[in-house]
Design a protein around this motif. Structure first.
Motif: not given
Length: 244
Positions: A161-169
């Motif tokens: 889930l961390r990896e799938q979160l956008a940079a500014d998400g």
């Protein structure tokens, strides 16, 4: 009309300054638009601030669902992943803000997924995608996500889930075991805020969901049993079967 009156009363109480659970816009507006009685088989009691049990899962109380969406702070057009979507009510509220096509919801229990799809269709949000998935793995086919909401607790945020979160998400989920806090994760995976005390069911992995056979044998035991079966075979069987 009667349901609309009950729904307005529910949202008014959540917006009241003495509670301050949600802001009138956009979360309050979204909750006023979603027919909660389509997700909870309880007629007008669906608009009481209480949780319900359905299909082996807990349907969050309106105040809890509202607090989650308020912390998530979705904006129109955001791509959103909802993990542990349950019967779909929170997904419908988020869809009112960001649009059906931008909401991707997953749950590990197949019968809950079927119920969520049907509920969302009847509530006017058939465009929300609901799939049967292990929540800890997320939904990589549609990543990255501007917002990720996890409606189940864990000790830490799953790596996927961390990896799938956008940079500014932004990611919102309950963290902890005995004592849980609603955490907000930003800045590429850092916990930037720990909010209210909450109590959520744990994030399940495959095999732990309701309605599946209990599995007691481990992977190691599987290998040991297979080896024992192979050692018992004799004669012609050993000549053509590759036991590796």
């Amino acid at each position: 009309m009667e349901y609309a009156v009950a729904r307005d009363g529910m949202v008014d109480s959540l917006e009241h300054e003495l509670r301050g659970v949600i802001e009138p816009d956009p979360v309050g507006t979204a909750m006023r638009a979603v027919p909660r009685h389509e997700f909870v088989d309880a007629d007008h009691r669906a608009y009481n601030d209480r949780s319900f049990e359905a299909y082996g899962t807990r349907v969050l109380a309106p105040s809890t669902a509202g607090a989650l969406v308020q912390a998530l702070a979705p904006e129109p057009g955001d791509d959103v992943l909802i993990v542990g979507a349950g019967v779909g009510y929170t997904a419908a509220v988020v869809a009112e803000i960001v649009g059906d096509e931008n909401v991707h919801a997953i749950d590990i229990a197949r019968r809950v997924v079927w119920a969520a799809r049907d509920n969302l269709r009847r509530a006017g949000h058939a465009g929300v995608l609901v799939d049967c998935r292990d929540g800890a793995h997320g939904f990589p086919e549609y990543a990255p996500f501007d917002r990720i909401l996890v409606e189940a607790a864990a000790v830490d945020v799953p790596d996927a889930l961390r990896e799938q979160l956008a940079a500014d998400g932004r990611l919102v989920m309950p963290l902890g075991t005995g004592e849980q806090r609603l955490a907000t994760v930003e800045n590429g995976g850092d916990i930037v805020h720990e909010g209210r005390s909450v109590a959520f069911a744990p994030l399940l992995v495959e095999g732990e969901q309701s309605g599946v056979p209990t599995r007691n044998r481990t992977h190691r035991e599987d290998q040991e049993h297979a080896q024992k079966r192979a050692d018992r075979r004799r004669g012609w069987e050993l000549d053509w079967i590759d036991w590796d």
